[in-house]
Design an enzyme around this catalytic site. Sequence first.
Site, PDB file in Angstrom:
ATOM      1  N   CYS A   1      -4.319 -19.238  13.961  1.00  0.00           N
ATOM      2  CA  CYS A   1      -3.657 -18.418  12.948  1.00  0.00           C
ATOM      3  C   CYS A   1      -4.680 -17.796  12.012  1.00  0.00           C
ATOM      4  CB  CYS A   1      -2.675 -19.280  12.165  1.00  0.00           C
ATOM      5  SG  CYS A   1      -1.874 -18.424  10.800  1.00  0.00           S
TER       6      CYS A   1
ATOM      7  N   TYR B   1      -5.656  -1.645 -15.722  1.00  0.00           N
ATOM      8  CA  TYR B   1      -5.137  -2.131 -14.435  1.00  0.00           C
ATOM      9  C   TYR B   1      -4.149  -3.264 -14.730  1.00  0.00           C
ATOM     10  CZ  TYR B   1      -9.348   0.294 -12.816  1.00  0.00           C
ATOM     11  OH  TYR B   1     -10.338   1.227 -12.605  1.00  0.00           O
TER      12      TYR B   1
ATOM     13  N   GLU C   1      -1.797   1.478 -16.009  1.00  0.00           N
ATOM     14  CA  GLU C   1      -1.667   1.105 -14.595  1.00  0.00           C
ATOM     15  C   GLU C   1      -1.220   2.335 -13.815  1.00  0.00           C
ATOM     16  OE1 GLU C   1      -1.166  -0.233 -10.965  1.00  0.00           O
ATOM     17  OE2 GLU C   1      -1.985  -1.612 -12.481  1.00  0.00           O
TER      18      GLU C   1
ATOM     19  N   CYS D   1     -11.655 -10.089  -8.514  1.00  0.00           N
ATOM     20  CA  CYS D   1     -11.320 -10.740  -7.248  1.00  0.00           C
ATOM     21  C   CYS D   1     -12.390 -10.481  -6.191  1.00  0.00           C
ATOM     22  CB  CYS D   1      -9.950 -10.276  -6.745  1.00  0.00           C
ATOM     23  SG  CYS D   1      -9.833  -8.488  -6.457  1.00  0.00           S
TER      24      CYS D   1
END
Length: 462
Positions: free
Chosen positions: A88, A321, A342, A417
């Site tokens: 997976c 954002y 945004e 991130c």
Amino acid sequence: MPLPSVPVAAPVTRGQELELQVDSLAYGGNGVARLNGFVVFVRRGLPGDRVRARVTKVKRGFAEAIAVEVVEPSERRVAAPCAHFPACGGCRFQDLAYEAQVEAKQQQVRDALVRLGGFREPPLAPIVPAASQFHYRNKLEYSFTRGEEGVGLGFHRAGRWDEVLDVDRCWLTTGLGNAIRNAVRAWAREERLEPYDQGTQAGYLRHLVVREGRNTRQALVQLVTAPGERFDADYFVEVLRRFPEVRSVHWAVNDTPAEVTNLPTALLWGEEAIEEEILGLRFRVRPSAFLQTNTEMAERLYGLAREAAGLTGTETVYDLYCGTGTIGLALARQALTVWGVEISEESVACAIENAELNAIGNAAFFAGNVGQSLAELRERAGPPDVVVVDPPRAGLAGKALRRTGELEAARIVYVSCNPTTLASDLKVLRDDYGYALRRVTPVDMFPHTPHVESVSLLELAP
């Protein structure tokens, strides 16, 4: 006069098999090995492994390979609990001890700051490990497929866009999430509905999205099909209403080859949205609204952002954002005003709704491109004291980065991130706009995957 340098040919060829010692993990999840100093990135190789690997790609400065045999396993290899691992594609590192995972992620953030950002001794805080190593996701997207017993429902096989693995139990979701997915699969088999085939672009059932409010025990289910109403919507709703947590059932139609779920939906039953609670605030969760997919660690991440902002109640805060307003609203009660920008109009509508839901009157949200909107925002809101940025993986786009630096806010809180784009952006803010990097705190939101978040604090040098 020195002679021009002559490129050295790579010491490996495509298809060649090598025995390699894996030393570390690169950002993205591949093992790092060296052959006489030449870097080879090894998929499925873990730090400490000695592997036999087949070379799949050769570049001027490195090669890529896939491990075909673990000759001598690392002491940090562990048994993966999931029966579908490693076929997976949902997890990469269930077979690597969790302590080794967070060590690797900490080192990846450090390496990016040193190598790409030019921070010789980065002010790196210890990584915040995940509160839960399994069952942490509040949203999962499944693909329908043709299984041995009829319709299957699961995830793409690792490295394959055209093959879906039927999943019985996923260790990233909850017992409720697994039960809903399995109930929908049983419904599809009972109704003899055809799964969509990405290769032939024939068939009907495409995706299933399950979202959970982990702190509210509410669930939203979205079915995505090809065009045409070929199912009994009332019976589909009946199947899902067997779960008291399900409060919202949606249907979306995808008439393109692209595998997407972010689509307009029709409400089949229940409420338009469910709710989640984070840091004492309620947030409306619609089918396509962005929300951090690990609720437990979102609370930790936003708490770190709030701590870094250092608010006293007198500050004007820009939330760039801003998404659905989660970070800005978490800061609003400690700020004078919060102004969010945004690009997604749907997300801004959710942010406004979330502000009303929580009776927060000092936060305003606007739709616009960040790089193009800051001059107008400054005219309307005045100069910011604190700027919070939470950009996508590509980091701050060129104009957005320049405009953010030109704001000359006393503090910038950068929620990232992607450590590589973070490091590049921090370098520009330091070199071109006079910001000093005070702290970077990595956060592991997604165990068993290559992803790592972080919260950085920058202060404008006097």
